[in-house]
Design an enzyme around this catalytic site. Structure first.
Site, PDB file in Angstrom:
ATOM      1  N   LYS A  35       0.816  -1.214   0.000  1.00  0.00           N
ATOM      2  CA  LYS A  35       0.000   0.000   0.000  1.00  0.00           C
ATOM      3  C   LYS A  35       0.850   1.266   0.000  1.00  0.00           C
ATOM      4  CE  LYS A  35      -0.635   0.378   4.917  1.00  0.00           C
ATOM      5  NZ  LYS A  35      -0.080   1.631   5.358  1.00  0.00           N
ATOM      6  N   THR A  36       1.967   1.238   0.729  1.00  0.00           N
ATOM      7  CA  THR A  36       2.817   2.428   0.737  1.00  0.00           C
ATOM      8  C   THR A  36       3.380   2.666  -0.656  1.00  0.00           C
ATOM      9  OG1 THR A  36       3.410   1.897   3.009  1.00  0.00           O
ATOM     10  CG2 THR A  36       4.736   3.549   1.916  1.00  0.00           C
ATOM     11  N   ASP A 219      -3.532   7.796   4.375  1.00  0.00           N
ATOM     12  CA  ASP A 219      -3.039   6.451   4.682  1.00  0.00           C
ATOM     13  C   ASP A 219      -3.769   5.910   5.914  1.00  0.00           C
ATOM     14  OD1 ASP A 219      -1.456   4.241   4.525  1.00  0.00           O
ATOM     15  OD2 ASP A 219       0.282   5.154   5.499  1.00  0.00           O
ATOM     16  N   GLU A 220      -3.859   4.599   6.046  1.00  0.00           N
ATOM     17  CA  GLU A 220      -4.454   3.965   7.227  1.00  0.00           C
ATOM     18  C   GLU A 220      -5.815   4.566   7.580  1.00  0.00           C
ATOM     19  OE1 GLU A 220      -3.119   1.354   8.393  1.00  0.00           O
ATOM     20  OE2 GLU A 220      -0.947   1.533   8.652  1.00  0.00           O
ATOM     21  N   GLN A 250      -7.670  -4.485   9.467  1.00  0.00           N
ATOM     22  CA  GLN A 250      -6.583  -4.114  10.366  1.00  0.00           C
ATOM     23  C   GLN A 250      -6.949  -2.929  11.251  1.00  0.00           C
ATOM     24  OE1 GLN A 250      -2.403  -4.517   8.975  1.00  0.00           O
ATOM     25  NE2 GLN A 250      -3.325  -4.662   6.961  1.00  0.00           N
ATOM     26  N   ARG A 604       2.148 -10.457  10.215  1.00  0.00           N
ATOM     27  CA  ARG A 604       3.494  -9.865  10.286  1.00  0.00           C
ATOM     28  C   ARG A 604       4.541 -10.870   9.825  1.00  0.00           C
ATOM     29  NH1 ARG A 604       2.076  -5.707   9.266  1.00  0.00           N
ATOM     30  NH2 ARG A 604       0.041  -6.705   9.141  1.00  0.00           N
TER      31      ARG A 604
END
Length: 718
Positions: A35-36, A219-220, A250, A604
């Site tokens: 995503k980044t 973002d997020e 998330q 993770r």
DNA sequence: CCAATCGACGTTTTT
DNA sequence: CGTCGATTGG
């Protein structure tokens, strides 16, 4: 550099997002789906591909870390052409708005930012002035009330207290806010609320920014709260295009006011909006993804998304049932050891837990093996006592009316201004509706304060004035140096004995060097260097500690781990009552959030994932018996493999802890396998006491864990 | 002004 | 069982 180059190396969906037409856009980006990368490439695409001016772009993140990573990557990709672009955290950008338009926002030019510690202190003081008993009315709760209201965009005047208790919180909120306004202080929630009101109430500003920012990227997004959402709605004008990136699976900050349904609302409020799903995962093995997908499928409220990979399926997810938390820890350590023996690095391994208290046992186990580890979280640089003291002097230099800073250092180091004197000053300030500094001046002029106390107070004021005067022609680091030396802070901590004092002196020295390296960020040209630094210190409290690059095992909560990845991951304490936590099992919404947290923890892992739990756990001094977490049952069982291997005997415990000679002579040690005439074979997992009363806890293969008095139970060492 | 002692309490955390 | 905070006594 051309468009083709920007799209190279992206998968189809990522490309779709990066090169999407200029409309509103929701990118549902699963864990590890890049995503980044998409955000960074989108920015570059807009500026280089579509010739959008950087001035017309705003990108918002939640953490400074995310912001600086994004800035770094954009600069790298485009060769540093982002001058004029607004990129930062919600709080950082709100701060920038308030600095530019402090007058319209009703703030003094040199307003200061309160961090949560400052805020709590101020609330305590306000409550004391209202004669409230902090036993009966915990200041923390008042802080929670105030911040929750601000996060919903509510001022005291908007609130109609429903009961006497709320009336009280409400009264505190009012009094606290007046105190902040008087002293020119702004807390974190206030930054956002003020900035919102600024835009809401000033049409010319709103028009200006709406016309400026053609592109807003967030973002997020699943972590936005009510006010951040409202803020975006105000900032995005009719011609603006908003791209939000997030993952409802998330969302783990609901308890802090984050609202996942902002994603749903976005689709309505910013319609028509295109939705793009990034589901290809580049991080984890197929099995780990399958396990995580299977778990999260148990949540009802989802936008729906399934991660996949074209990589290998990899090893199964291993589940280890420890007898107790010590056994669990030892297992984790032994597996990390094995990983390193196989050529892996310590820093490949991460141990993730639900709450910080769990780190202790793990630390013990690592310490025993002399394995280096790094714990994330805890006190950060600018939050340390001595640093905050120094900052308080600097804040007073910048703003005499900063009551929070005044209270903190008026008698630090001790200069004979005791509770009595401060009480008089506070009373004067309250009666005159003014700040502590001004109240002091009044009292001195009126000769109410005289003699020893008066001298001490005027001495303090002269000191601060002198610091300001001496400092104003100096560079920042010199100002700081003068402040800590002449205030006596430095000497005070030098006189402090032990390692603690030593460390504090070193931290103060580090503060001076930090200011040497400090570069005011873009957009702070109008501010003094000092004010810019103070804002930086409050908004970016600094990293936990320096040993970031050491090859060490990484330990943190699952919340902290969001956004990170590790080849080898251990999630520990996967038990009912721990994870999901005790207080979330009764509430379906909170339970879903726990499940998302588990999903975050699992995703993770890149190569190998362990889920561990303990059958018994010492909690609050009692032995608690937990059942395995329901999450373990919700994971497709074909992804799991139960580990039965018992942990290896490590070095004898006597090397690390005092224990009786008796205990040692028996040859009994933690991890030792023993045989009992009635219970059969087992492993020693715990011990307590010394001499004839010493007991050991043995986890029997058949009979389970039992406590036995060494002197009576005939245990044969195997 | 500092230390010793008692008692309450016990997710998650960023800004 | 720990920790942290507040209180109290020297």
């Amino acid at each position: 550099m051309n468009i083709a180059h920007l799209l190279e190396g992206l998968n189809g969906k990522q490309r779709e997002a990066v090169a999407a037409p200029q409309s509103n856009l929701l990118v549902l980006a699963g864990a590890g789906s890049g995503k980044t990368r998409v955000l960074v490439h989108r920015i570059a695409y807009l500026i280089q591909g579509l010739n959008v001016s950087p001035y017309a772009v705003m990108a918002v993140t939640f953490t400074n870390k995310a912001a600086s990573e994004m800035r770094g990557r954009v600069e790298q990709l485009m060769g540093g052409q982002l001058r004029g672009m607004w990129l930062g955290t919600f709080h950082g950008l709100a701060h920038r708005l308030l600095r530019f338009h402090h007058q319209d926002a009703g703030l003094p030019e040199n307003f200061q930012i309160l961090d949560s510690d400052d805020q709590l202190r101020l609330i305590k003081r306000v409550m004391r002035s209202l004669n409230l008993d902090d036993k009966k009315w915990p200041p923390r709760q008042a802080m929670g009330y105030i911040n929750a209201k601000k996060d919903e965009g509510l001022r005291p005047k908007h609130i109609d207290p429903q009961d006497p208790v709320e009336r009280l919180w409400h009264q505190i909120y009012e009094a606290y806010q007046s105190a902040c306004n008087l002293a020119g202080l702004v807390d974190f929630a206030e930054l956002l609320l003020r900035a919102l009101e600024l835009l809401r109430d000033n049409q010319h500003l709103r028009d200006h920014y709406q016309a400026r920012f053609h592109h807003v990227l967030v973002d997020e997004f699943q972590d936005t709260n009510a006010i951040q959402y409202a803020w975006l709605r105000l900032l995005a004008g009719p011609q603006s295009h908003v791209m939000i990136v997030g993952d409802d699976d998330q969302s783990i900050y609901g308890w802090r006011g984050a609202r996942v349904d902002n994603i749903h609302r976005f689709l309505d409020d910013f319609a028509p909006a295109v939705t793009i799903r990034l589901e290809q995962n580049y991080r984890s093995t197929g099995t780990i993804l399958k396990a995580a997908n299977g778990l999260i499928a148990h949540n009802a409220e989802r936008l729906g998304k399934d991660l996949w990979t074209d990589g290998k399926s990899g090893e199964p997810v291993s589940v280890y049932a420890g007898f107790n938390e010590i056994d669990e820890a030892r297992f984790v350590v032994s597996r990390i050891q094995a990983w390193v023996d196989d050529g892996g690095r310590w820093s490949d391994a991460a141990i993730l837990y639900r709450n910080n208290a769990q780190s202790r046992v793990l630390e013990d186990a690592l310490l025993r093996e002399s394995i280096k580890y790094r714990i994330y979280g805890g006190l950060r640089f600018f939050e340390r006592q001595e640093i905050k003291d120094a900052l308080a002097y600097l804040r007073l230099m910048a703003s005499r009316d900063d009551d929070a800073a005044f209270e903190r250092v008026v008698n630090t180091p001790a200069r004979g201004i005791g509770d009595r004197t401060i009480g008089i000053v506070r009373q004067q300030a309250r009666e005159q509706g003014t700040t502590l500094w001004r109240a002091c001046r009044q009292l001195l002029d009126a000769k109410v304060l005289s003699g020893r106390a008066g001298n001490a107070v005027s001495g303090f004021m002269t000191l601060v004035d002198n610091l300001d005067e001496q400092g104003c022609d100096e560079v920042l680091s010199r100002q700081v140096d003068i402040a800590i030396k002449e205030s006596g802070l430095f000497a005070m901590y030098q006189a402090e004995k032990g390692e603690k004092g030593q460390a504090r002196v070193e931290n103060l020295e580090e503060l001076v060097s930090a200011t040497q390296d400090f570069e005011p960020p873009e957009g702070s040209e109008e501010m003094s260097e000092l004010n810019a630094f103070l804002a930086h210190a409050a908004l970016e409290s600094g990293d936990t500690q320096a040993d970031e690059f050491e090859d060490a095992v990484q330990m943190m909560t699952m919340h902290t781990a969001k956004g990170l990845e590790f080849p080898l991951v251990f999630v520990v304490g996967v038990e009912e009552g721990m994870f999901p936590s005790m207080q979330s099992v009764t509430d379906p919404d909170r339970l879903e959030e726990e499940r998302r947290l588990c999903y975050v923890g699992m995703t993770r892992a890149m190569k190998k994932l362990y889920l561990c739990y303990a059958e018994s756990r010492r909690l609050y001094g009692r032995d608690e018996y937990h059942t395995p977490s329901r999450f373990l049952r919700e994971i497709p069982q074909e992804c799991l493999e139960e580990v039965r291997v018992r942990t290896q005997v490590t070095r004898p415990i006597t090397q690390y802890q005092k224990s009786s000679d008796q205990f040692n002579e028996t040859g009994l040690n933690l991890g030792q396998r023993v045989r009992h005439s009635k219970f059969g074979d087992g492993i020693i997992i715990n011990y307590e006491g010394t001499g004839p009363q010493s007991r050991v806890q043995v986890a029997f293969d058949e009979a389970g864990p039992k406590w036995l008095v060494v002197a009576y139970a005939r245990l044969d060492v195997l």
